[in-house]
Write an enzyme that holds these catalytic residues in place. Sequence first.
Site, PDB file in Angstrom:
ATOM      1  CB  THR A 167      18.917  17.949   5.153  1.00 48.59           C
ATOM      2  OG1 THR A 167      17.542  18.330   5.279  1.00 48.59           O
ATOM      3  CG2 THR A 167      19.526  18.679   3.963  1.00 48.59           C
ATOM      4  CB  VAL A 168      23.371  15.628   6.985  1.00 49.17           C
ATOM      5  CG1 VAL A 168      24.789  15.087   6.870  1.00 49.17           C
ATOM      6  CG2 VAL A 168      23.417  17.104   7.366  1.00 49.17           C
ATOM      7  CD  GLU A 197      15.411  16.373   3.572  1.00 50.77           C
ATOM      8  OE1 GLU A 197      15.432  16.886   4.704  1.00 50.77           O
ATOM      9  OE2 GLU A 197      16.094  16.789   2.619  1.00 50.77           O
ATOM     10  CB  ALA A 238       8.307  17.993   6.331  1.00 53.17           C
ATOM     11  CG  ASP A 290      15.744  20.923   4.393  1.00 51.89           C
ATOM     12  OD1 ASP A 290      16.449  21.692   5.082  1.00 51.89           O
ATOM     13  OD2 ASP A 290      14.741  20.332   4.833  1.00 51.89           O
ATOM     14  CE  LYS A 300      12.104  19.426   3.292  1.00 54.55           C
ATOM     15  NZ  LYS A 300      12.585  18.544   4.364  1.00 54.55           N
ATOM     16  N   GLY A 313      18.831  15.003  11.225  1.00 53.37           N
ATOM     17  CA  GLY A 313      19.853  14.738  10.220  1.00 53.37           C
ATOM     18  C   GLY A 313      19.366  14.213   8.889  1.00 53.37           C
ATOM     19  N   PRO A 353      28.480  10.994  11.145  1.00 57.55           N
ATOM     20  CG  PRO A 353      30.629  11.640  10.522  1.00 57.55           C
ATOM     21  CD  PRO A 353      29.493  10.769  10.089  1.00 57.55           C
TER      22      PRO A 353
END
Length: 260
Positions: free
Chosen positions: A16-17, A109, A111, A50, A37, A14, A200
């Site tokens: 990336t979210v 972000e 990897a 992403d 990224k 999760g 969630p």
Amino acid sequence: MPVLIVSGTGTEIGKTVVTAAVAAIALARGLDVAVLKPAQTGVGAGRPGDVDEVIRLAGGVTTVELARYPEPLAPATAARRAGAPPVRPDDIAETAGKLATEHDLVLVEGAGGLLVRFDEKGGTLADAARLLDAPVLMVAPAGLGTLNMTALTSEALRARGLASLGVVIGSWPAVPDLAARCNLADLPDVAGAPLLGAVPHGAGVLTPARFRASAAGWLAPALGGSWDASRFTADAVSGPLRARSHVPRPNGDEFRPMSC
């Protein structure tokens, strides 16, 4: 905190979210946001990666992708097999530093996990964080096994003198099991850092409008949101356990689970 490193305790949990949620909250506050990224793996040329997902969910962020390798492998391995130059920690730090001069917040972000290799010399996201003197936000799964992975990541951060901003659960299940509920109480202890949110499960498939409207409710004030760790933990731990406290066992005994 002009630069924040977003690293997972593993892959497909999760990141990336969570990155998109942090970006969406910052954008709603009027901040200029960039998302870097360093290495996108497992995605071919011309296909969305992403950073494209972050734009879709969060909206108008500046995005930079330093390299893309088609095979879903660690960046160093993927670069070697593709016959392409690797991304080095210096490259990450230089690009993030430049972005920070033009933006209020830069999200980097990673990897996979913190110590995944980016080049043949063993350079990692942790090395980039050290060069940037940037805090690390850990993204962890909810269930069984996450305490060990989180503890290992936290130990690696401390050994390198890196600051851990906190932990966000990247995919909180709609029906959490006992391990997930108890982990809410245990994660801050093993991480040595606060629990800063629980996104969630399925948040990434929400419409962009709903995602942006909901993001602040998933993350704590330290990330610009309104999520309350104490309240969330108390509700998650006590509610489901109370509901099951008098379920009879097949042998006639009552099932009385202990509180986490």
